[in-house]
Scaffold this active site. Structure first.
Site, PDB file in Angstrom:
ATOM      1  N   GLY A   1       0.810  -1.218   0.000  1.00 39.27           N
ATOM      2  CA  GLY A   1       0.000   0.000   0.000  1.00 39.27           C
ATOM      3  C   GLY A   1       0.839   1.260   0.000  1.00 39.27           C
ATOM      4  N   SER A   2       2.068   1.208   0.464  1.00 38.97           N
ATOM      5  CA  SER A   2       2.915   2.396   0.534  1.00 38.97           C
ATOM      6  C   SER A   2       3.173   2.998  -0.843  1.00 38.97           C
ATOM      7  CB  SER A   2       4.254   2.073   1.197  1.00 38.97           C
ATOM      8  OG  SER A   2       4.056   1.808   2.556  1.00 38.97           O
TER       9      SER A   2
END
Length: 196
Positions: A184-185
């Site tokens: 998700g980063s």
């Protein structure tokens, strides 16, 4: 099947190790001269695949190969006794000091904060999520927000440390601690760019 051993100058050779009691009994019934048996300690994981990527596994000589078993191998193993290699003309051991006959010291116990029930539920939920999203791998970390204790640390794909004959090493990774970046980063810059 019993392997054929070519004539050697050695008095000892392993035919096989870590066989189950049923196999041992079958071989004993054959009454083959020169075959002897040694009982060895063996690690068994009662949870099977539960938290296996975290716990890891040991090799044939009970040496930690993966996970906590590897990381804390020295503390878990304890001290084995020192074997004296000096022998007299008849082959009997010669004890030269009390150090050569020191008793074995038991290894330490390691207590984790992992809750077995929460771990099992987490792994089932992770597997359902993986199957639903058709992902190849994934992990989940469940922690107590008040104390910071890790209650579950699940990884997919799973493996069973009791069945290592055809073990795929790719399935043994603890993704929760070995990933270089959190999932998700990589999307955060895109979202921020869209917002701006």
């Amino acid at each position: 099947k019993i392997k054929k051993i070519s004539k050697k100058n050695k008095y000892f050779a392993w035919l096989t190790r870590k066989i189950n009691p049923k196999q041992t009994e079958k071989i004993k019934r054959l009454k083959i001269k020169g075959i002897h048996y040694i009982a060895e300690p063996s690690r068994f994981y009662p949870g099977g695949k539960i938290a296996a990527n975290l716990l890891g596994l040991v090799g044939i000589d009970n040496t930690g190969l993966l996970g906590i078993e590897h990381m804390l191998d020295q503390q878990l193993s304890g001290n084995t006794y020192n074997k004296n290699n000096l022998r007299d003309a008849r082959g009997a051991s010669i004890v030269t000091s009390s150090l050569s006959a020191s008793p074995e010291k038991q290894g330490l116990n390691i207590i984790l904060t992992i809750d077995h029930a929460i771990q099992e539920i987490t792994e089932e939920a992770l597997e359902r999520g993986i199957n639903k999203s058709k992902a190849k791998k994934g992990f989940v970390i469940v922690s107590d927000p008040h104390s910071g204790k890790i209650l579950a640390l699940a990884n997919y794909p799973f493996f069973n440390p009791n069945k290592t004959k055809n073990l795929n090493l790719k399935n043994t990774k603890n993704l929760a601690v070995s990933q270089l970046f959190e999932p998700g980063s990589v999307l955060k810059p895109i979202l921020i760019g869209m917002a701006i």
